[in-house]
Design an enzyme around this catalytic site. Structure first.
Site, PDB file in Angstrom:
ATOM      1  N   HIS A   1       1.208  -1.297   0.025  1.00  0.00           N
ATOM      2  CA  HIS A   1      -0.499  -0.138  -0.037  1.00  0.00           C
ATOM      3  C   HIS A   1       1.138   1.519   0.371  1.00  0.00           C
ATOM      4  O   HIS A   1       0.884   2.078  -0.440  1.00  0.00           O
ATOM      5  CB  HIS A   1      -1.076   0.408   0.979  1.00  0.00           C
ATOM      6  CG  HIS A   1      -1.753   1.590   1.117  1.00  0.00           C
ATOM      7  ND1 HIS A   1      -3.208   1.297   0.793  1.00  0.00           N
ATOM      8  CD2 HIS A   1      -1.842   2.857   1.489  1.00  0.00           C
ATOM      9  CE1 HIS A   1      -3.666   2.571   1.430  1.00  0.00           C
ATOM     10  NE2 HIS A   1      -2.904   3.299   1.662  1.00  0.00           N
ATOM     11  N   GLU A   2       2.201   1.442   1.149  1.00  0.00           N
ATOM     12  CA  GLU A   2       2.482   2.687   0.714  1.00  0.00           C
ATOM     13  C   GLU A   2       3.308   2.940  -0.260  1.00  0.00           C
ATOM     14  O   GLU A   2       3.432   4.232  -0.345  1.00  0.00           O
ATOM     15  CB  GLU A   2       3.358   3.013   1.966  1.00  0.00           C
ATOM     16  CG  GLU A   2       2.576   2.576   3.990  1.00  0.00           C
ATOM     17  CD  GLU A   2       1.323   3.604   3.676  1.00  0.00           C
ATOM     18  OE1 GLU A   2       1.742   4.667   3.245  1.00  0.00           O
ATOM     19  OE2 GLU A   2       0.355   3.325   4.889  1.00  0.00           O
TER      20      GLU A   2
HETATM   21 ZN   LIG Z   1      -2.965   5.838   2.008  1.00  0.00          ZN
END
Ligand SMILES: [Zn+2]
Length: 497
Positions: free
Chosen positions: A264-265
């Protein structure tokens, strides 16, 4: 004009240095900074922030930006947009009385600190004091910023995502409640298909770090432009398109929590890294809206990372790292496990299907808070009411309930963008599959073509486009939440058939 631009560049040079120091300090404060030094680190950050404000709120600077904004049509496209963004921010910030602004800055640092402290002791009393101040400030802020067309909670929503208001979010979430919630409730009654051994396993953390490195490198995020450290609530921060840093959290029993948090990051990070060089050091570089950013981070995390093709690439890597632990576990087990739909408390750990409901719970709480229906003391009760209503469970405490996220320690209006980001992601995914054999690439752990596609269609434009414009340009149709709902129903019908 040349004189004005020269002066603007000089100011920007100085501001850039202040904000770079702040970037380094804040990344350090939330990752490696020794606990006892943290208040000092916060003090220096606050000092730097105030130094920036001294400049941006000075008459000289304000007059300069207003003068440039008056002549913006004589500027090149990039400088024009850069000035427009700066002007808009200045107009906004100038509506806040200076003493209130100063007080609010101190309060923000304190509330972020108290939120972290409360997690260790489960005593939220000090955090609640800061949170009440924060809510009071935001209520006053609404009054200062209100316009003929923008009222109440919409002011905060518009700040986070320009052009979005309660009416638009309500329409989207009504669809989620009407078309998706009954399906979620049905799936929640079905039996899980994965080997239950996966629930009990522990995964050595040094090997999790190896896995993180391997996946980051496959995604084309490396040490030359990035950095991965540990924190409580993972986030991404950046200075320019050559320095974008992420964070993660390792837990022995939650291997996939780290994996998907990293994906995600990195999704956020790649967006910033793929931006065209010409936008560095301009306001455009930081002008990507929350929805667009989340559409990318959740794209890498879910549409790619939780696909069967990616799991087929991941499986042998996992087995090599954890041969003993994963004895008897199949590819299907992993695929069903990372896509298992569960009624559980944690938003970050939530599966794709229940995720929009976790967001909706928070949106309902914020809406009631700023529409005057509840106060801070009632936030937990309201949160728990909706958790029960949608997912049938009640959190036993604030740590895994109402205050599990760090967001409310710094502001309001962010949460609804997460769900919209996912919905945009579904549209991009459908479109990407027309151009690329996404599954064939993922099976090899090859993100090259995917990264190029996203760069060319979305990332390289940085903050020059509004999100609905991006959807239209990439997908050739207007935003359509039904594509998201259909993606979820198709995927989970196949899994739980
Ligand atoms: Zn986010």
């Amino acid at each position: 004009m040349e004189e004005l631009l020269k002066k603007y560049k000089e100011y920007k040079e100085l501001l850039k240095k202040y904000s770079y120091c702040e970037f380094i300090l804040s990344y350090d404060a939330i990752t490696d900074c020794p606990k006892l030094d943290r208040p000092y680190s916060d003090e220096i950050q606050e000092w730097l922030y105030n130094k920036e404000l001294e400049i941006t709120l000075s008459d000289d600077y304000i007059n300069l930006i207003y003068a440039l904004n008056d002549k913006k049509d004589e500027l090149d496209e990039i400088t024009k947009l850069d000035i427009e963004i700066e002007y808009k921010e200045l107009v906004k910030i100038n509506k806040i009385p200076k003493d209130e602004l100063k007080k609010h800055i101190t309060n923000s640092y304190k509330s972020a600190y108290e939120w972290e402290e409360a997690r260790k002791t489960l005593d939220y009393s000090k955090f609640l004091v800061e949170l009440k101040e924060l809510v009071e400030f935001n209520k006053k802020y609404i009054k200062w910023e209100e316009t003929d067309t923008l009222k109440g909670y919409d002011v905060l929503l518009d700040d986070m995502e320009e052009g979005y208001n309660q009416k638009m979010y309500d329409e989207f979430f009504e669809k989620i409640e009407k078309d998706l919630l009954p399906f979620v409730k049905e799936v929640l009654t079905k039996e899980q298909k994965y080997n239950k051994k996966l629930d009990t396993l522990k995964f050595d953390i040094s090997k999790q770090k190896e896995l993180t490195k391997k996946i980051a490198s496959a995604m084309e995020y490396d040490d030359n432009v990035g950095c991965i450290r540990e924190t409580v609530h993972p986030f991404t921060n950046w200075a320019n398109n050559k320095d974008v840093r992420i964070t993660t959290r390792y837990q022995e029993d939650l291997l996939f929590s780290n994996l998907y948090s990293v994906m995600h990051e990195i999704g956020h990070a790649l967006f910033q890294l793929h931006m065209d060089d010409k936008y560095n050091d301009t306001n455009i570089f930081n002008n990507v809206t929350c929805i667009t950013h989340e559409s990318q981070s959740r794209f890498y995390e879910n549409y790619l990372g939780r696909s069967r093709a990616f799991i087929e690439y991941l499986y042998p890597i996992l087995v090599e790292l954890y041969p003993k632990e994963l004895e008897g576990i199949t590819v299907d087990d992993i695929y069903y496990y990372v896509n298992s739909v569960k009624a559980q408390f944690n938003r970050c750990e939530a599966d794709e299907l229940t995720y929009p409901l976790h967001v909706l719970i928070r949106y309902n709480v914020e809406k009631k808070l700023f529409n005057g229906e509840i106060d801070v003391d009632k936030m937990e009760e309201t949160f728990n009411y909706y958790m029960k209503e949608y997912l049938g469970i009640t959190p036993p405490n604030k740590l895994i309930g109402v205050f599990q996220d760090s967001h409310w320690s710094s502001g309001f209006g962010y949460f609804p963008t997460y769900a919209l980001g996912s919905a945009y992601g579904a549209m991009f995914y459908q479109e990407m599959k027309k151009d690329l054999d996404v599954d064939a690439d993922l099976r090899k752990g090859n993100f090259k073509n995917i990264n190029i596609w996203l760069t060319e269609k979305i990332h390289k434009f940085s903050g020059t486009k509004k999100n609905l414009e991006i959807v239209k340009d990439v997908c050739k149709i207007d935003f359509d939440p039904d594509i998201y709902i259909k993606y979820l129903k198709d995927k989970f019908t196949e899994i739980y058939k």
